[in-house]
Design an enzyme around this catalytic site. Structure first.
Site, PDB file in Angstrom:
ATOM      1  N   ASN A 148      46.195  46.882 -15.676  1.00 14.94           N
ATOM      2  CA  ASN A 148      46.617  47.762 -14.589  1.00 14.94           C
ATOM      3  C   ASN A 148      45.529  48.745 -14.147  1.00 14.94           C
ATOM      4  O   ASN A 148      45.601  49.296 -13.064  1.00 14.94           O
ATOM      5  CB  ASN A 148      47.866  48.541 -15.044  1.00 14.94           C
ATOM      6  CG  ASN A 148      48.239  49.653 -14.101  1.00 14.94           C
ATOM      7  OD1 ASN A 148      48.807  49.425 -13.033  1.00 14.94           O
ATOM      8  ND2 ASN A 148      47.925  50.889 -14.479  1.00 14.94           N
ATOM      9  N   TYR A 180      38.156  47.079  -2.594  1.00 11.82           N
ATOM     10  CA  TYR A 180      39.442  47.010  -3.301  1.00 11.82           C
ATOM     11  C   TYR A 180      40.162  45.696  -2.985  1.00 11.82           C
ATOM     12  O   TYR A 180      40.679  45.025  -3.881  1.00 11.82           O
ATOM     13  CB  TYR A 180      40.289  48.206  -2.891  1.00 11.82           C
ATOM     14  CG  TYR A 180      41.664  48.257  -3.504  1.00 11.82           C
ATOM     15  CD1 TYR A 180      41.843  48.578  -4.849  1.00 11.82           C
ATOM     16  CD2 TYR A 180      42.795  48.021  -2.728  1.00 11.82           C
ATOM     17  CE1 TYR A 180      43.118  48.651  -5.405  1.00 11.82           C
ATOM     18  CE2 TYR A 180      44.063  48.097  -3.270  1.00 11.82           C
ATOM     19  CZ  TYR A 180      44.220  48.404  -4.611  1.00 11.82           C
ATOM     20  OH  TYR A 180      45.483  48.471  -5.158  1.00 11.82           O
ATOM     21  N   LEU A 204      51.513  53.915 -12.177  1.00 11.04           N
ATOM     22  CA  LEU A 204      52.173  52.663 -12.548  1.00 11.04           C
ATOM     23  C   LEU A 204      52.033  52.358 -14.034  1.00 11.04           C
ATOM     24  O   LEU A 204      52.998  51.951 -14.688  1.00 11.04           O
ATOM     25  CB  LEU A 204      51.593  51.508 -11.720  1.00 11.04           C
ATOM     26  CG  LEU A 204      52.031  51.436 -10.263  1.00 11.04           C
ATOM     27  CD1 LEU A 204      51.067  50.564  -9.471  1.00 11.04           C
ATOM     28  CD2 LEU A 204      53.454  50.895 -10.157  1.00 11.04           C
ATOM     29  N   LYS A 259      41.081  42.744  -5.653  1.00  7.30           N
ATOM     30  CA  LYS A 259      42.465  42.359  -5.896  1.00  7.30           C
ATOM     31  C   LYS A 259      42.701  40.884  -5.567  1.00  7.30           C
ATOM     32  O   LYS A 259      43.551  40.232  -6.189  1.00  7.30           O
ATOM     33  CB  LYS A 259      43.407  43.258  -5.094  1.00  7.30           C
ATOM     34  CG  LYS A 259      43.482  44.685  -5.620  1.00  7.30           C
ATOM     35  CD  LYS A 259      43.869  44.723  -7.088  1.00  7.30           C
ATOM     36  CE  LYS A 259      44.143  46.119  -7.599  1.00  7.30           C
ATOM     37  NZ  LYS A 259      44.468  46.138  -9.046  1.00  7.30           N
ATOM     38  N   THR A 290      51.826  56.511  -5.589  1.00  6.22           N
ATOM     39  CA  THR A 290      51.068  57.015  -6.721  1.00  6.22           C
ATOM     40  C   THR A 290      49.911  57.826  -6.158  1.00  6.22           C
ATOM     41  O   THR A 290      49.697  57.885  -4.937  1.00  6.22           O
ATOM     42  CB  THR A 290      50.500  55.876  -7.586  1.00  6.22           C
ATOM     43  OG1 THR A 290      49.476  55.187  -6.849  1.00  6.22           O
ATOM     44  CG2 THR A 290      51.588  54.878  -7.975  1.00  6.22           C
TER      45      THR A 290
END
Length: 294
Positions: free
Chosen positions: A99, A170, A18, A174, A204
């Site tokens: 990012n 994670y 990304l 986030k 990805t």
């Protein structure tokens, strides 16, 4: 002339996936880009300078302007040097795209403390510290009477909005990024800074194992990021967008649902009965990614 012509943009984690797509898209719209990447593996191991430099070379071959930064933006020194790289090289900073990140997926009972700390560090500190140093620059510019039309685009995830089985660290990281974005949007508004977050869904190296069914590619997400990073997005701040393939969704966060006020303290039995009644009138929560039967 692109919508980011003349702007200076930092993109962290821009060596692959990304971040790379964002950096190339900003450059294609006229931005000068600081490409940050440690060049680490999916789990954060094995740093290398080559991914960032490869993206810089790609931008330059296409006629754009870019420079590489290989510092660790989850440290104060690395984040400060990142902002300094933009100012020293191009004399300004207009947009910060946070990012960078990696995964160390485990079920809760198998999740080591060190893995938890590592994921929170790169995602949360890796957003906070560049934002802190960029914001300090923009605040100083604003107080000195210089016009500021700055943009911050943070990267959250559906895992942070709904949860994701096997991704406790994670998902927690986030979710924290969403709250950080909301606070930044309000605190920095007076200085001419807008802050938004995206929840990208694309194939990805980070998602191809966990979310093999994803059809979109990183380049599908970047147009929205570029727009949010441009002056064309004036007035849009404190928002979260989901982007996947050709779909863009405005995500709506927590809002008060059904409520009852007794006017005095409940007994435990009364509180339970009331909670069940309210739940029967409430909208069900979104399904956690990877939930049984999902």
């Amino acid at each position: 002339m692109g919508i980011c012509d003349g702007r200076v943009v930092i993109v962290t984690g821009a060596g692959r996936g990304l971040g790379r797509a964002h950096a190339l898209a900003f450059a294609a719209e006229g931005a000068r880009v600081v490409v940050n990447d440690l060049g680490v593996g999916l789990d954060g191991s094995g740093p290398s300078a080559s991914p960032a430099q490869q993206v810089v070379d790609e931008i330059r071959r296409a006629g754009g302007e870019a420079c590489a930064h290989g510092g660790d933006i989850a440290t104060g020194e690395g984040a400060a040097s990142l902002v300094a790289a933009a100012l020293d090289t191009y004399g300004r900073l207009d947009t910060l795209v946070n990012n960078a990140g990696f995964l160390r997926d485990r079920m809760l009972v198998n999740l080591d403390e060190d893995d938890w700390d590592a994921v929170l560090r790169v995602h949360v500190k890796g957003h906070f510290l560049p934002l802190k140093h960029a914001a300090a620059h923009w605040r100083a510019a604003s107080k000195a009477g210089r016009p500021v039309a700055a943009r911050v685009v943070n990267t959250t995830s559906g895992a942070g909005l709904l949860g994701s089985v096997g991704q406790a660290s994670y998902a927690a990281a986030k979710a924290a990024i969403v709250a950080l974005t909301l606070v930044a949007a309000e605190e920095l508004r007076r200085y001419g800074v807008q802050a938004n977050a995206i929840a990208p869904a694309a194939r990805t190296r980070m998602t191809e194992q966990t979310y093999a069914s994803l059809q979109g590619v990183p380049e599908d997400v970047s147009p929205l990021v570029v727009w949010l990073g441009s002056t064309s997005s004036a007035g849009v701040s404190g928002r979260v967008f989901e982007a996947e393939a050709g779909r863009i969704t405005v995500m709506e966060g927590w809002h008060p649902g059904p409520t009852t006020d007794k006017g005095t303290r409940w007994t435990p039995t009364e509180a339970g009965e009331t909670a069940l009644k309210l739940l029967s009138a409430a909208r069900p929560p979104g399904e956690v990614y990877g939930a049984a039967g999902g």
